[in-house]
Motif scaffolding. Structure first.
Motif, PDB file in Angstrom:
ATOM      1  N   LEU A   1      -7.595  43.085  -9.978  1.00 40.87           N
ATOM      2  CA  LEU A   1      -6.928  42.061  -9.180  1.00 40.87           C
ATOM      3  C   LEU A   1      -7.927  41.020  -8.695  1.00 40.87           C
ATOM      4  CD1 LEU A   1      -4.499  40.873  -7.788  1.00 40.87           C
ATOM      5  CD2 LEU A   1      -4.765  42.559  -5.959  1.00 40.87           C
ATOM      6  N   ALA A   2      -9.113  41.457  -8.315  1.00 40.54           N
ATOM      7  CA  ALA A   2     -10.151  40.514  -7.893  1.00 40.54           C
ATOM      8  C   ALA A   2     -10.566  39.619  -9.051  1.00 40.54           C
ATOM      9  CB  ALA A   2     -11.361  41.273  -7.351  1.00 40.54           C
ATOM     10  N   GLY A   3     -10.751  40.217 -10.237  1.00 43.37           N
ATOM     11  CA  GLY A   3     -11.113  39.425 -11.408  1.00 43.37           C
ATOM     12  C   GLY A   3     -10.045  38.407 -11.758  1.00 43.37           C
ATOM     13  N   ARG A   4      -8.778  38.822 -11.660  1.00 44.24           N
ATOM     14  CA  ARG A   4      -7.683  37.890 -11.934  1.00 44.24           C
ATOM     15  C   ARG A   4      -7.654  36.765 -10.903  1.00 44.24           C
ATOM     16  NH1 ARG A   4      -2.152  37.374 -10.590  1.00 44.24           N
ATOM     17  NH2 ARG A   4      -2.260  39.180  -9.229  1.00 44.24           N
ATOM     18  N   THR A   5      -7.939  37.098  -9.640  1.00 45.53           N
ATOM     19  CA  THR A   5      -7.954  36.083  -8.582  1.00 45.53           C
ATOM     20  C   THR A   5      -9.021  35.030  -8.849  1.00 45.53           C
ATOM     21  OG1 THR A   5      -7.158  37.697  -6.955  1.00 45.53           O
ATOM     22  CG2 THR A   5      -8.232  35.715  -6.104  1.00 45.53           C
ATOM     23  N   VAL A   6     -10.213  35.484  -9.235  1.00 45.48           N
ATOM     24  CA  VAL A   6     -11.301  34.556  -9.519  1.00 45.48           C
ATOM     25  C   VAL A   6     -10.972  33.702 -10.745  1.00 45.48           C
ATOM     26  CG1 VAL A   6     -13.724  34.371 -10.218  1.00 45.48           C
ATOM     27  CG2 VAL A   6     -13.053  36.008  -8.442  1.00 45.48           C
ATOM     28  N   TYR A   7     -10.437  34.336 -11.790  1.00 41.72           N
ATOM     29  CA  TYR A   7     -10.096  33.589 -13.002  1.00 41.72           C
ATOM     30  C   TYR A   7      -9.000  32.560 -12.715  1.00 41.72           C
ATOM     31  CZ  TYR A   7      -9.297  32.628 -17.932  1.00 41.72           C
ATOM     32  OH  TYR A   7      -9.182  32.004 -19.144  1.00 41.72           O
ATOM     33  N   LEU A   8      -8.003  32.966 -11.917  1.00 40.32           N
ATOM     34  CA  LEU A   8      -6.928  32.035 -11.562  1.00 40.32           C
ATOM     35  C   LEU A   8      -7.460  30.857 -10.750  1.00 40.32           C
ATOM     36  CD1 LEU A   8      -3.847  34.260 -10.638  1.00 40.32           C
ATOM     37  CD2 LEU A   8      -3.969  32.524 -12.419  1.00 40.32           C
ATOM     38  N   ALA A   9      -8.415  31.139  -9.858  1.00 37.49           N
ATOM     39  CA  ALA A   9      -8.977  30.063  -9.042  1.00 37.49           C
ATOM     40  C   ALA A   9      -9.638  29.007  -9.920  1.00 37.49           C
ATOM     41  CB  ALA A   9      -9.994  30.633  -8.052  1.00 37.49           C
ATOM     42  N   LEU A  10     -10.196  29.430 -11.053  1.00 40.82           N
ATOM     43  CA  LEU A  10     -10.795  28.486 -11.986  1.00 40.82           C
ATOM     44  C   LEU A  10      -9.737  27.840 -12.881  1.00 40.82           C
ATOM     45  CD1 LEU A  10     -13.883  30.649 -13.020  1.00 40.82           C
ATOM     46  CD2 LEU A  10     -13.861  28.742 -11.405  1.00 40.82           C
ATOM     47  N   ALA A  11      -8.788  28.658 -13.372  1.00 42.33           N
ATOM     48  CA  ALA A  11      -7.792  28.151 -14.314  1.00 42.33           C
ATOM     49  C   ALA A  11      -6.810  27.190 -13.671  1.00 42.33           C
ATOM     50  CB  ALA A  11      -7.032  29.322 -14.939  1.00 42.33           C
ATOM     51  N   VAL A  12      -6.471  27.423 -12.396  1.00 45.64           N
ATOM     52  CA  VAL A  12      -5.455  26.596 -11.751  1.00 45.64           C
ATOM     53  C   VAL A  12      -5.948  25.170 -11.520  1.00 45.64           C
ATOM     54  CG1 VAL A  12      -6.040  26.991  -9.313  1.00 45.64           C
ATOM     55  CG2 VAL A  12      -3.637  26.753  -9.997  1.00 45.64           C
ATOM     56  N   GLN A  13      -7.263  24.955 -11.643  1.00 48.65           N
ATOM     57  CA  GLN A  13      -7.790  23.603 -11.500  1.00 48.65           C
ATOM     58  C   GLN A  13      -7.388  22.713 -12.677  1.00 48.65           C
ATOM     59  OE1 GLN A  13      -9.281  22.819  -8.657  1.00 48.65           O
ATOM     60  NE2 GLN A  13      -9.035  24.949  -8.013  1.00 48.65           N
ATOM     61  N   ARG A  14      -7.038  23.319 -13.824  1.00 52.91           N
ATOM     62  CA  ARG A  14      -6.707  22.520 -15.006  1.00 52.91           C
ATOM     63  C   ARG A  14      -5.384  22.915 -15.652  1.00 52.91           C
ATOM     64  NH1 ARG A  14      -8.981  25.759 -19.251  1.00 52.91           N
ATOM     65  NH2 ARG A  14     -10.290  27.425 -18.394  1.00 52.91           N
ATOM     66  N   LEU A  15      -4.687  23.918 -15.082  1.00 51.11           N
ATOM     67  CA  LEU A  15      -3.414  24.352 -15.645  1.00 51.11           C
ATOM     68  C   LEU A  15      -2.330  24.342 -14.571  1.00 51.11           C
ATOM     69  CD1 LEU A  15      -4.529  27.423 -17.808  1.00 51.11           C
ATOM     70  CD2 LEU A  15      -3.838  25.169 -18.635  1.00 51.11           C
ATOM     71  N   ASP A  16      -1.131  23.966 -14.958  1.00 57.04           N
ATOM     72  CA  ASP A  16       0.014  23.988 -14.057  1.00 57.04           C
ATOM     73  C   ASP A  16       0.297  25.432 -13.646  1.00 57.04           C
ATOM     74  OD1 ASP A  16       2.492  23.891 -12.851  1.00 57.04           O
ATOM     75  OD2 ASP A  16       3.346  22.481 -14.294  1.00 57.04           O
ATOM     76  N   PRO A  17       0.396  25.724 -12.335  1.00 57.55           N
ATOM     77  CA  PRO A  17       0.681  27.088 -11.883  1.00 57.55           C
ATOM     78  C   PRO A  17       1.955  27.686 -12.475  1.00 57.55           C
ATOM     79  CG  PRO A  17      -0.037  25.746 -10.038  1.00 57.55           C
ATOM     80  CD  PRO A  17       0.130  24.824 -11.203  1.00 57.55           C
ATOM     81  N   VAL A  18       2.955  26.845 -12.768  1.00 59.30           N
ATOM     82  CA  VAL A  18       4.185  27.352 -13.373  1.00 59.30           C
ATOM     83  C   VAL A  18       3.895  27.974 -14.732  1.00 59.30           C
ATOM     84  CG1 VAL A  18       6.430  26.707 -14.322  1.00 59.30           C
ATOM     85  CG2 VAL A  18       5.699  25.783 -12.116  1.00 59.30           C
ATOM     86  N   LYS A  19       3.039  27.332 -15.522  1.00 55.87           N
ATOM     87  CA  LYS A  19       2.656  27.888 -16.821  1.00 55.87           C
ATOM     88  C   LYS A  19       1.941  29.228 -16.643  1.00 55.87           C
ATOM     89  CE  LYS A  19       1.975  23.355 -19.001  1.00 55.87           C
ATOM     90  NZ  LYS A  19       0.995  22.488 -19.707  1.00 55.87           N
TER      91      LYS A  19
END
Length: 300
Positions: free
Chosen positions: A177-195
């Motif tokens: 869950l921590a790894g996913r949180t960190v990855y999401l924090a990076l990915a959400v900067q360039r990807l729509d959260p809905v996607k």
């Protein structure tokens, strides 16, 4: 932060009474999620319960995105496929480990160990997120929280629970869950959260259906408690809490919300005692307090 047209609707501010009340309420709901999983596991095996949760949660997110117009014009570009797949695989692994771990240990242990993800996130972010360094205060929080978890492994096991194995799997779930949180924090900067959310739901549902079909021959007992468990995980946690969390993050600074979110393990332990009858032992309460304090220090 919420995403709409690439900009925030208003700058985040310090928390007020209304925001504090909402933050405590969603923390209560999140804290009780492992207890809802434990209830559902009495009638369905862990992986099957996971895909049912994904299916309901994905439907809720889709309805929310459709009703707010966020689905309009959604297209997945070629360069977006890989990060979406990675997010989906991370969430699938994390939810799978969480459900299996919860089936092997008590609901109280499950909620404390899962909420340790906030401390794991601080450690991982130190190495993976530029500029997000571990300060002396954060390091103290990590040490306090991990010391509290050590109490769970050293303390006596609850009756009827394979606590050592279950706790170890829950620690893994927390790291995922921590790894996913960190990855999401990076990915959400360039990807729509809905996607991101819909990719998680689609990939998770498909993989869990396949794994459950192959490895879980046990029949599902369709009971009111199972229906309530699935509804709680899918509608309340994956649906309502997500939308409200966006509302909070759109209006208030994350650092201001952190102190209220650290109540999640406390709410979870109390819910486990009330719903599943877990004993509130001294080592469990001390461990819960240490994790809450550690989260508070590490989040600053």
């Amino acid at each position: 932060m919420s995403y709409r047209g690439g900009a925030l609707s208003q700058p985040p501010r310090d928390i007020d009474v209304k925001g504090a009340a909402v933050a405590v309420f969603v923390s209560l709901l999140w804290g009780a999620n492992p207890v809802a999983i434990k209830v559902g596991l009495a009638d369905a095996p862990p992986i099957r319960l996971a895909w049912m949760r994904f299916l309901v949660g994905g439907a809720v997110v889709w309805l929310w995105a459709w009703s707010t117009g966020r689905l309009a014009g959604v297209r997945v570009a070629r360069e977006e496929w890989w990060p979406l797949v990675v997010v989906g695989l991370l969430l699938t692994a994390q939810i799978g480990a969480m459900n299996v771990g919860t089936s092997l240990t008590s609901a109280a242990h499950s909620t404390v160990l899962l909420n340790l993800y906030a401390v794991h996130t601080v450690v991982l972010a130190h190495f993976l997120v530029p500029g997000d360094r571990v300060t002396l205060r954060r390091l103290a929080g990590v040490v306090v929280a991990y010391a509290g978890i050590a109490l769970l492994f050293l303390g006596p096991a609850p009756a009827g629970a394979s606590t050592t194995l279950g706790d170890a799997v829950m620690v893994l779930a927390g790291f995922l869950l921590a790894g996913r949180t960190v990855y999401l924090a990076l990915a959400v900067q360039r990807l729509d959260p809905v996607k991101l959310l819909l990719a998680q739901a689609i990939i998770g549902t498909a993989l869990f259906v396949l794994v459950s079909q192959a490895l879980e021959p046990a029949a599902t007992r369709w009971t009111p408690s199972l229906a309530g468990s699935i509804a709680y995980q899918g509608v309340v946690v994956a649906g309502f809490n997500f939308v409200v969390n966006l509302w909070l993050l759109r209006r208030y600074r994350p650092s201001a919300l952190a102190a209220f979110f650290l109540t999640q393990p406390i709410f979870g332990v109390v819910a486990a005692a009330l719903v599943t009858g877990d004993r509130l032992t001294a080592d469990l309460l001390l461990s819960c307090l240490a994790v809450a304090v550690g989260i508070g220090l590490a989040s600053r």
